[in-house]
Design a protein around this motif. Sequence first.
Motif, short mmCIF file in Angstrom:
data_model
loop_
_atom_site.label_atom_id
_atom_site.label_comp_id
_atom_site.label_asym_id
_atom_site.label_seq_id
_atom_site.Cartn_x
_atom_site.Cartn_y
_atom_site.Cartn_z
N VAL A 1 0.85 -1.19 0.00
CA VAL A 1 0.00 0.00 0.00
C VAL A 1 0.89 1.24 0.00
CG1 VAL A 1 -1.71 1.30 1.36
CG2 VAL A 1 -1.82 -1.20 1.30
N CYS A 2 0.71 2.08 -1.01
CA CYS A 2 1.51 3.31 -1.10
C CYS A 2 1.14 4.25 0.04
CB CYS A 2 1.26 3.98 -2.44
SG CYS A 2 2.25 5.45 -2.68
N ARG A 3 2.17 4.91 0.63
CA ARG A 3 1.94 5.81 1.74
C ARG A 3 1.45 7.18 1.28
NH1 ARG A 3 4.12 4.98 6.61
NH2 ARG A 3 2.56 6.55 7.17
N HIS A 4 1.28 7.40 -0.05
CA HIS A 4 0.73 8.66 -0.53
C HIS A 4 -0.78 8.60 -0.45
CE1 HIS A 4 -0.13 11.51 -4.14
NE2 HIS A 4 -0.11 12.20 -3.00
N ARG A 5 -1.43 8.05 -1.44
CA ARG A 5 -2.89 7.97 -1.39
C ARG A 5 -3.41 6.54 -1.39
NH1 ARG A 5 -4.38 12.27 -5.87
NH2 ARG A 5 -6.36 11.14 -5.87
N GLY A 6 -2.51 5.66 -1.03
CA GLY A 6 -2.97 4.29 -0.76
C GLY A 6 -3.02 3.34 -1.94
N ALA A 7 -2.49 3.76 -3.08
CA ALA A 7 -2.58 2.85 -4.24
C ALA A 7 -1.83 1.55 -3.98
CB ALA A 7 -1.99 3.54 -5.48
N ARG A 8 -2.34 0.48 -4.57
CA ARG A 8 -1.59 -0.79 -4.55
C ARG A 8 -0.29 -0.57 -5.33
NH1 ARG A 8 -4.15 -6.64 -4.90
NH2 ARG A 8 -4.94 -5.72 -2.99
N VAL B 1 8.13 1.21 -7.25
CA VAL B 1 7.66 2.51 -7.74
C VAL B 1 6.14 2.47 -7.88
CG1 VAL B 1 7.85 4.23 -9.59
CG2 VAL B 1 9.81 2.76 -9.03
N CYS B 2 5.47 3.42 -7.25
CA CYS B 2 4.01 3.48 -7.35
C CYS B 2 3.62 4.00 -8.73
CB CYS B 2 3.44 4.39 -6.26
SG CYS B 2 1.63 4.47 -6.30
N ARG B 3 2.62 3.32 -9.35
CA ARG B 3 2.23 3.71 -10.72
C ARG B 3 1.42 5.00 -10.74
NH1 ARG B 3 0.33 -2.21 -13.08
NH2 ARG B 3 2.25 -3.27 -12.45
N TYR B 4 0.93 5.43 -9.56
CA TYR B 4 0.02 6.58 -9.55
C TYR B 4 0.80 7.90 -9.66
CZ TYR B 4 -4.65 8.53 -8.36
OH TYR B 4 -5.86 9.15 -8.36
N HIS B 5 1.61 8.23 -8.64
CA HIS B 5 2.36 9.50 -8.69
C HIS B 5 3.86 9.28 -8.53
CE1 HIS B 5 -1.69 10.10 -6.90
NE2 HIS B 5 -1.78 11.05 -7.82
N SER B 6 4.26 8.04 -8.76
CA SER B 6 5.69 7.66 -8.83
C SER B 6 6.46 7.78 -7.53
CB SER B 6 6.39 8.49 -9.93
OG SER B 6 5.75 8.32 -11.15
N TRP B 7 5.81 7.76 -6.40
CA TRP B 7 6.58 7.65 -5.16
C TRP B 7 7.41 6.36 -5.27
CZ3 TRP B 7 4.31 9.23 0.22
CH2 TRP B 7 3.83 10.54 0.16
N THR B 8 8.66 6.47 -4.84
CA THR B 8 9.62 5.37 -5.06
C THR B 8 10.23 4.92 -3.74
OG1 THR B 8 10.09 6.26 -7.26
CG2 THR B 8 11.73 4.76 -6.32
FE1 FES Z 1 1.25 6.16 -4.73
FE2 FES Z 1 0.29 8.58 -5.20
S1 FES Z 1 -0.77 6.86 -4.49
S2 FES Z 1 2.29 7.85 -5.48
#
Ligand code: FES
Length: 421
Positions: A86-93, A106-113
């Motif tokens: 679970v991404c710590r930004h907005r929770g995306a898988r 790397v998160c596919r949503y906003h690229s938090w790495t």
């Molecule tokens: Fe993962 Fe935004 S939800 S980078």
Amino acid sequence: MLDVTQTPLQQLLRDRRRGYTLPAAFYRDPEIFRADMEGIFKRNWIYVGVEPDVAEPGDVMTVEVAGASVLIVRDDDDEVRAFHNVCRHRGARLVHEEKGTVGNIVCRYHSWTYDLAGSLLHAEHMGPDFKACSHGLKPVHIRSLEGLLFICLADEPPADFDEVARRLGPYIAPHNVRNTKVAFQSDIVEPGNWKLTMENNRECYHCAANHPELTVPLFAYGFGFSPEEMDDYDRANAERYGCLIRDNHRDWEAAGLPSKEIDELDTMVTGFRTERLPLDGDGESHTIDTKAACKKLLGDLTNAKIGGLSLWTQPNSWHHFLGDHIVTFSVLPVDATHSLLRTKWLVHKDAVEGVDYDLENLTSVWLATNDQDSTLVGYCQSSMESPAYEPGPYSPNTEMLVEKFVNWYCGRMADYVGRRS
Ligand code: FES
Ligand code: 3BY
Ligand code: FE
């Protein structure tokens, strides 16, 4: 004043008849399924796979346990770690495949790495006050038992895992799980509550009538007879094959292969049982011709004919360690009436398919057996809505391990609902 209130689940647990199957609600009710996820799958050590699933740094696998997606990754220091997926930004898988290889996560949503140790490396546009160090991936407890991976979603996992590892380690070590590769994996969704899948696994009462392939190599001794029946069975086999089970145990133990039964299925929080048993006749492996399926034996073994070491863990696994391969099973509940059965066949990591082993020969016994078991589980599940279903008696001679599973389950659930009330 004494609080005498009971939740319906506490009441059901208190009223259930020992030695009998559970009331239908335990096998069909979505509320009890949710309670099972909280009381069992989020509190105990859950078997999820093997170190060879993530053999190299950057290898990652994902697994769904009780609604949580967990990623398991081997980091650059060769350590196997587990995190909530679970991404710590907005929770995306984060990781979407069951298996893969990554440099960073790397998160596919906003690229938090994130790096492979879970630290957040990059997050653009977050402003000067943003603290990356407070936004690392959330860790999940993970333990490797000689290469078998167990995770626990609780903040404080059951503390007895060290004891389990200490006692089981010497049994598993000769099969060297870490030095294997996953030759094949099968995922099937059984049409039954996870407890029906587990109960079915804990007995071989049904084997003779339903598993023509498995009963060829399997030596039925281990699956429950009365002491008198066991003696008779042992004597009959000694006449046929010239060796009593206890002699096998003595020889194996002398050869450095721990073999004697340990049964803590309903006596420890992390319940388990193990025992090495001979295969039928000259059998070497769980194959149709009972001979080793893989030419390269496991670990330092030089003889394929070392029986089969079986291991069962509560709440969700069983394993068979042969001389030439390992078959390992995990049950992951899907919903109140469906369960994922994940089976992996492991062979020596240097074994070459088509040269050292034939995949069909390696897998055919258990692929057939799993299909048959799935059908049997469905038979019971389909009666759970019937007004005629009532808890039925377990055989005291062949279904003791089923009873231990149910007793363990009820004990853990009573503990869980007791703590909540
Ligand atoms: Fe993962 Fe935004 S939800 S980078
Ligand atoms: O694999 C097991 O442990 C049990 C015993 C034989 C059949 N069954 C699925
Ligand atoms: Fe079966």
